[in-house]
Design a protein around this motif. Structure first.
Motif, short mmCIF file in Angstrom:
data_model
loop_
_atom_site.label_atom_id
_atom_site.label_comp_id
_atom_site.label_asym_id
_atom_site.label_seq_id
_atom_site.Cartn_x
_atom_site.Cartn_y
_atom_site.Cartn_z
N ASP A 1 0.81 -1.22 0.00
CA ASP A 1 0.00 0.00 0.00
C ASP A 1 0.84 1.27 0.00
N LEU A 2 2.16 1.13 0.15
CA LEU A 2 3.02 2.31 0.24
C LEU A 2 3.19 2.98 -1.12
N GLY A 3 3.30 4.31 -1.08
CA GLY A 3 3.59 5.07 -2.29
C GLY A 3 5.00 5.61 -2.34
N LEU A 4 5.61 5.80 -1.15
CA LEU A 4 6.96 6.36 -1.05
C LEU A 4 7.71 5.66 0.08
N PHE A 5 8.98 5.35 -0.18
CA PHE A 5 9.87 4.79 0.83
C PHE A 5 11.11 5.67 0.86
N ALA A 6 11.34 6.35 1.99
CA ALA A 6 12.50 7.21 2.16
C ALA A 6 13.45 6.59 3.17
N VAL A 7 14.73 6.53 2.83
CA VAL A 7 15.75 5.94 3.71
C VAL A 7 16.78 7.01 4.05
N VAL A 8 17.05 7.16 5.34
CA VAL A 8 18.02 8.13 5.84
C VAL A 8 19.21 7.39 6.43
N ILE B 1 16.13 -0.07 -2.33
CA ILE B 1 15.81 -1.06 -3.36
C ILE B 1 15.71 -2.46 -2.76
N ARG B 2 16.69 -2.83 -1.95
CA ARG B 2 16.73 -4.18 -1.41
C ARG B 2 15.53 -4.48 -0.52
N LEU B 3 15.20 -3.55 0.38
CA LEU B 3 14.10 -3.80 1.31
C LEU B 3 12.74 -3.71 0.61
N SER B 4 12.60 -2.78 -0.31
CA SER B 4 11.31 -2.67 -1.00
C SER B 4 11.02 -3.93 -1.80
N HIS B 5 12.05 -4.50 -2.42
CA HIS B 5 11.86 -5.74 -3.18
C HIS B 5 11.58 -6.91 -2.24
N GLU B 6 12.37 -7.01 -1.20
CA GLU B 6 12.24 -8.14 -0.28
C GLU B 6 10.90 -8.16 0.45
N LEU B 7 10.39 -6.99 0.80
CA LEU B 7 9.17 -6.91 1.62
C LEU B 7 7.89 -6.78 0.81
N GLY B 8 8.00 -6.73 -0.51
CA GLY B 8 6.81 -6.71 -1.34
C GLY B 8 6.18 -5.35 -1.53
N MET B 9 7.00 -4.30 -1.51
CA MET B 9 6.48 -2.98 -1.84
C MET B 9 6.24 -2.91 -3.35
N PRO B 10 5.35 -2.03 -3.81
CA PRO B 10 4.97 -2.03 -5.23
C PRO B 10 6.11 -1.64 -6.15
N ALA B 11 6.06 -2.14 -7.39
CA ALA B 11 7.12 -1.86 -8.37
C ALA B 11 7.18 -0.39 -8.75
N ASN B 12 6.03 0.32 -8.66
CA ASN B 12 6.01 1.74 -9.01
C ASN B 12 6.25 2.63 -7.79
N LEU B 13 6.75 2.04 -6.70
CA LEU B 13 7.06 2.79 -5.49
C LEU B 13 8.07 3.90 -5.76
N ARG B 14 7.82 5.06 -5.20
CA ARG B 14 8.84 6.11 -5.23
C ARG B 14 9.82 5.87 -4.09
N ARG B 15 11.10 6.04 -4.38
CA ARG B 15 12.13 5.85 -3.37
C ARG B 15 13.05 7.07 -3.35
N VAL B 16 13.55 7.38 -2.16
CA VAL B 16 14.49 8.49 -2.04
C VAL B 16 15.47 8.17 -0.92
N ILE B 17 16.75 8.50 -1.16
CA ILE B 17 17.80 8.35 -0.15
C ILE B 17 18.18 9.74 0.36
N ILE B 18 18.17 9.91 1.67
CA ILE B 18 18.61 11.15 2.30
C ILE B 18 19.91 10.82 3.01
N GLY B 19 21.03 11.20 2.41
CA GLY B 19 22.33 10.77 2.91
C GLY B 19 23.22 11.89 3.37
#
Length: 386
Positions: A120-127, A139-157
């Motif tokens: 159900d997630l639309g965005l996954f942000a990792v800090v 990428i690794r966790l979204s794939h492993e946990l079954g987040m949608p393929a069209n999920l938006r992802r962002v890294i805050i580093g």
């Protein structure tokens, strides 16, 4: 003006300023939280592990003892692994090994507490500022946990200790505009960056840099924290008070940008931490907080909870003094400092979880989250109970 109103005035302090096409924004609520940590070590055990490393320097032992910390969590136990001589490449490989299970646990538990499925997630942000790998945790966790393929992802580093607060702003903006849940994960592994012995310290002629390393090694720790933000409150949520993310505001004093840094070296990341950081916060924190509150019609009397990043006991004392906060108001931050140490970006969310799980914030009252980091930058988030 709040996140649910039209935004058509460039320069407004609320989210998405200067984007007049946005209408009918949803309310972004924190509906789930979680914390995951590696094994716990006592502060006394860590001092014994580093005693010879710091040449049994009397000042080092005093800094350790006065830190206000009783225990920390370390993925790399310095009593068992000679990590101080690892190359940066070795540390980054270990980062992936340790960060994946910590991140997985925090994400899984946060989603479960919110009653929201990964799909159900639309965005996954990792800090994170303590490790880098590509493909990354997003990428690794979204794939492993079954987040949608069209999920938006962002890294805050590499934003350091304050990064969770702009992270909250990022996920809140997405939820407000798109009306879909978002997830924020902070993963930090400071134990990977224990530095080599200092020749100047062991020669009996310590430098300012040596003292910075003593303080850094006495404070920082490992941990992961996650929050789920959704466009509506969740009846099944384990969070006692589901707070609306109203606004995020920052203040940067670039004249002292060299006071705090995270330097990439051949032996990991080396902390730069000036003892004058509390003096900078002393000059700016009251102005930032009062501006954030007054922008939305609040005063300090409306604040019923504080999540203040414990960069150290001295920083907490300075913030409490400038904002005239009671011992009760700062207790959650002191508690987390004592039990967890400074887990960099993850710490504010750990404090926020403790606050939400132990107190019911009355409707109409607000919570302020504060983070401090390189820049030198102060970040504040305004959260409202309904």
């Amino acid at each position: 003006m709040t996140l649910t109103e039209q935004i058509d005035l460039p320069g407004t302090s609320t989210f998405l300023a200067g984007t007049p096409a946005v209408r009918s924004l949803a309310r972004p609520y924190i509906v789930g939280t979680a914390v995951a940590t590696p094994p716990r070590l006592s502060q006394d055990d860590l001092w014994e592990a580093f005693r010879e490393h710091f040449a049994a320097n009397p000042l080092a032992e005093k800094v350790w003892a006065s830190s206000g910390i009783v225990s920390r969590h370390y993925a790399v136990d310095p009593r068992r692994e000679p990590s101080t001589e690892w190359t940066t490449g070795e540390r980054m490989r270990r980062y992936l090994t340790e960060a994946l299970p910590l991140g997985r646990q925090a994400v899984t538990d946060a989603l479960a507490s919110a009653g929201i499925a990964p799909a159900d997630l639309g965005l996954f942000a990792v800090v994170s500022c303590t490790g880098y790998v590509t493909p990354g945790l997003d990428i690794r966790l979204s794939h492993e946990l079954g987040m949608p393929a069209n999920l938006r992802r962002v890294i805050i580093g590499h934003m350091g200790c304050h990064a969770a607060v702009p992270g909250l702003g990022t996920v809140a903006e997405y939820v407000a505009v798109h009306g879909r849940p978002a997830l924020l994960l902070c993963v930090e592994l400071a134990s990977l960056h224990a530095q080599p012995k200092s020749p100047t310290l062991h020669a009996g002629s310590p430098t300012i840099e040596d003292f910075e390393q003593i303080v850094a090694h006495s404070l920082f720790a490992d941990g992961a924290s996650a929050v789920v933000v959704a466009p509506e409150q969740r009846p099944a949520s384990a969070v006692a008070s589901q707070l609306e993310i109203v606004d995020v505001m920052a203040s940067t004093d670039s004249s002292v940008s060299d006071y705090m840094g995270w330097l990439v070296t051949d032996h990991g990341f080396r902390m730069r931490l000036s003892p004058q950081v509390p003096e900078v916060l002393e000059r700016h924190v009251a102005g930032l907080v009062t501006t954030l509150l007054s922008t939305h019609g609040y005063t300090l009397d409306d604040v019923d909870g504080w999540a203040i990043h414990p960069g150290g006991a001295r920083i907490l004392r300075v913030v409490a003094n400038q904002l005239q906060l009671s011992e009760e108001a700062t207790a959650p931050s002191y508690d987390i400092l004592r039990e967890y140490g400074n887990c960099s970006s993850a710490t504010v969310l750990i404090i926020l979880q403790r606050l939400l799980q132990t107190r019911e914030i009355p409707p109409g009252k607000v919570v302020v989250a504060l983070g401090f980091g390189p820049g030198l930058t102060l970040f504040a988030a305004l959260l409202k109970a309904h």
